[in-house]
Design a protein around this motif. Sequence first.
Motif, PDB file in Angstrom:
ATOM      1  N   GLU A 147       8.087  -1.430   2.521  1.00  0.00           N
ATOM      2  CA  GLU A 147       7.120  -2.254   3.270  1.00  0.00           C
ATOM      3  C   GLU A 147       6.481  -3.348   2.416  1.00  0.00           C
ATOM      4  O   GLU A 147       5.586  -4.049   2.892  1.00  0.00           O
ATOM      5  CB  GLU A 147       6.012  -1.370   3.835  1.00  0.00           C
ATOM      6  CG  GLU A 147       6.480  -0.457   4.959  1.00  0.00           C
ATOM      7  CD  GLU A 147       5.318   0.322   5.569  1.00  0.00           C
ATOM      8  OE1 GLU A 147       5.291   0.434   6.790  1.00  0.00           O
ATOM      9  OE2 GLU A 147       4.460   0.802   4.818  1.00  0.00           O
ATOM     10  N   HIS A 153       0.886  -1.169   0.000  1.00  0.00           N
ATOM     11  CA  HIS A 153       0.000   0.000   0.000  1.00  0.00           C
ATOM     12  C   HIS A 153       0.918   1.211   0.000  1.00  0.00           C
ATOM     13  O   HIS A 153       1.280   1.730   1.046  1.00  0.00           O
ATOM     14  CB  HIS A 153      -0.895  -0.007   1.240  1.00  0.00           C
ATOM     15  CG  HIS A 153      -1.738  -1.242   1.348  1.00  0.00           C
ATOM     16  ND1 HIS A 153      -2.775  -1.509   0.483  1.00  0.00           N
ATOM     17  CD2 HIS A 153      -1.672  -2.297   2.192  1.00  0.00           C
ATOM     18  CE1 HIS A 153      -3.325  -2.670   0.809  1.00  0.00           C
ATOM     19  NE2 HIS A 153      -2.673  -3.171   1.828  1.00  0.00           N
ATOM     20  N   VAL A 154       1.309   1.599  -1.207  1.00  0.00           N
ATOM     21  CA  VAL A 154       2.367   2.618  -1.284  1.00  0.00           C
ATOM     22  C   VAL A 154       1.833   3.982  -0.859  1.00  0.00           C
ATOM     23  O   VAL A 154       0.677   4.327  -1.138  1.00  0.00           O
ATOM     24  CB  VAL A 154       2.967   2.636  -2.716  1.00  0.00           C
ATOM     25  CG1 VAL A 154       2.066   3.359  -3.715  1.00  0.00           C
ATOM     26  CG2 VAL A 154       4.354   3.249  -2.712  1.00  0.00           C
ATOM     27  N   ASP A 155       2.683   4.740  -0.189  1.00  0.00           N
ATOM     28  CA  ASP A 155       2.290   6.083   0.262  1.00  0.00           C
ATOM     29  C   ASP A 155       2.368   7.062  -0.909  1.00  0.00           C
ATOM     30  O   ASP A 155       3.406   7.178  -1.561  1.00  0.00           O
ATOM     31  CB  ASP A 155       3.245   6.528   1.373  1.00  0.00           C
ATOM     32  CG  ASP A 155       2.957   7.960   1.808  1.00  0.00           C
ATOM     33  OD1 ASP A 155       1.767   8.346   1.841  1.00  0.00           O
ATOM     34  OD2 ASP A 155       3.922   8.695   2.106  1.00  0.00           O
ATOM     35  N   VAL A 156       1.239   7.738  -1.165  1.00  0.00           N
ATOM     36  CA  VAL A 156       1.237   8.774  -2.207  1.00  0.00           C
ATOM     37  C   VAL A 156       0.750  10.108  -1.627  1.00  0.00           C
ATOM     38  O   VAL A 156       0.056  10.862  -2.289  1.00  0.00           O
ATOM     39  CB  VAL A 156       0.421   8.368  -3.461  1.00  0.00           C
ATOM     40  CG1 VAL A 156       1.179   7.398  -4.333  1.00  0.00           C
ATOM     41  CG2 VAL A 156      -0.943   7.790  -3.091  1.00  0.00           C
ATOM     42  N   SER A 157       1.140  10.358  -0.374  1.00  0.00           N
ATOM     43  CA  SER A 157       0.788  11.654   0.211  1.00  0.00           C
ATOM     44  C   SER A 157       1.377  12.780  -0.637  1.00  0.00           C
ATOM     45  O   SER A 157       0.780  13.830  -0.809  1.00  0.00           O
ATOM     46  CB  SER A 157       1.360  11.802   1.623  1.00  0.00           C
ATOM     47  OG  SER A 157       1.017  10.700   2.395  1.00  0.00           O
ATOM     48  N   GLU A 158       2.578  12.531  -1.138  1.00  0.00           N
ATOM     49  CA  GLU A 158       3.234  13.466  -2.054  1.00  0.00           C
ATOM     50  C   GLU A 158       3.552  12.692  -3.320  1.00  0.00           C
ATOM     51  O   GLU A 158       4.658  12.171  -3.480  1.00  0.00           O
ATOM     52  CB  GLU A 158       4.524  13.972  -1.403  1.00  0.00           C
ATOM     53  CG  GLU A 158       4.513  15.451  -1.268  1.00  0.00           C
ATOM     54  CD  GLU A 158       5.762  16.011  -0.608  1.00  0.00           C
ATOM     55  OE1 GLU A 158       5.983  17.191  -0.802  1.00  0.00           O
ATOM     56  OE2 GLU A 158       6.484  15.274   0.067  1.00  0.00           O
ATOM     57  N   ARG A 191       6.608   5.298  -8.252  1.00  0.00           N
ATOM     58  CA  ARG A 191       6.820   5.319  -6.797  1.00  0.00           C
ATOM     59  C   ARG A 191       6.975   3.887  -6.269  1.00  0.00           C
ATOM     60  O   ARG A 191       7.819   3.618  -5.417  1.00  0.00           O
ATOM     61  CB  ARG A 191       5.633   6.037  -6.140  1.00  0.00           C
ATOM     62  CG  ARG A 191       5.655   6.125  -4.630  1.00  0.00           C
ATOM     63  CD  ARG A 191       6.825   6.905  -4.066  1.00  0.00           C
ATOM     64  NE  ARG A 191       6.968   8.265  -4.542  1.00  0.00           N
ATOM     65  CZ  ARG A 191       6.282   9.325  -4.087  1.00  0.00           C
ATOM     66  NH1 ARG A 191       5.417   9.169  -3.111  1.00  0.00           N
ATOM     67  NH2 ARG A 191       6.494  10.529  -4.581  1.00  0.00           N
ATOM     68  N   GLU A 192       6.163   2.973  -6.789  1.00  0.00           N
ATOM     69  CA  GLU A 192       6.257   1.576  -6.321  1.00  0.00           C
ATOM     70  C   GLU A 192       7.638   0.968  -6.575  1.00  0.00           C
ATOM     71  O   GLU A 192       8.069   0.093  -5.842  1.00  0.00           O
ATOM     72  CB  GLU A 192       5.203   0.708  -7.017  1.00  0.00           C
ATOM     73  CG  GLU A 192       3.812   0.857  -6.447  1.00  0.00           C
ATOM     74  CD  GLU A 192       2.850  -0.216  -6.964  1.00  0.00           C
ATOM     75  OE1 GLU A 192       1.744  -0.302  -6.430  1.00  0.00           O
ATOM     76  OE2 GLU A 192       3.206  -0.972  -7.912  1.00  0.00           O
ATOM     77  N   ALA A 199      10.295   3.989  -1.052  1.00  0.00           N
ATOM     78  CA  ALA A 199       8.826   3.959  -0.962  1.00  0.00           C
ATOM     79  C   ALA A 199       8.267   2.538  -0.885  1.00  0.00           C
ATOM     80  O   ALA A 199       7.150   2.333  -0.417  1.00  0.00           O
ATOM     81  CB  ALA A 199       8.218   4.691  -2.150  1.00  0.00           C
TER      82      ALA A 199
END
Length: 260
Positions: free
Chosen positions: A256, A122-127, A191-192, A253
């Motif tokens: 996890e 569940h990749v973080d895409v806050s930015e 990002r992944e 990124a």
Amino acid sequence: MHYALIGGTGVEKLVLTDKSAIRVDTPYGPVNMETGRLGNVDMVFLRRHGQNHTVPPHAINYRGNIWALKEIGVKKILATGAVGSIVSEFKTGDLVLVDQFLDFTKNRPLTFYEGGEHGVLHVDVSEPYCPALRQEILVGAEKLGLKIHHGGVYVCTEGPRFETPAEIRMFRMLGGQVVGMTGVPEVVLARELGLCYASIALITNQAAGISEEPLTHAEVIATMNILGETIAKLVEITCRNQASNQKCACATANKEAGLF
Ligand code: HPA
């Protein structure tokens, strides 16, 4: 090669010097691209819609493209994409360095992490767009005296049709500022795989219902042809000035992956 340019509609005519065509085989099929020099910078150039603009947005091999770039050692991706403007501040011919997206795609492979042997992420895409690379683009634009809007919310639709005026009204209510068909999942997939990714949206038209005229692909191409040279200069100066130290978390990124 450290840098790649993923060129969308209209940027396809960009010419590298000392270029050679390469083909990279990926788990998602073969990917063709070029390596060469843009001004003083060595880079990889990937035409998102294929060599002769034959691949529509929903059929682009997004996973293959990003995988192939990672495979040949690319660390930073600059992408361009033609968009329609949803808001009055963004005019036809303007450039927007987008910083957020709204995903309205429907039927595209979204992730490299399909579970099972691939793991779950569940990749973080806050930015979602690399802040360090975005900053470098802004510095490049300033050096060129080029106006570029700092930030913009990109709405990605499935296409290949243009939107209805009702859809555009909805996107505006939701905070969307520009609309295109190719930005997602490309940004997420980069990002992944831990790649820095930034995207320059090129406003080729006013979105449906804003313009008095019906939308045509010819209009998009005509504006893009004017912008093509500007984009080449901006990409070149950005990559030339690029700081070598990593000031972002993009590369880690996916740490996890498989831990959920
Ligand atoms: N909508 C979607 N994609 C686009 C547009 C648009 O108005 N213009 C260029 N790409």
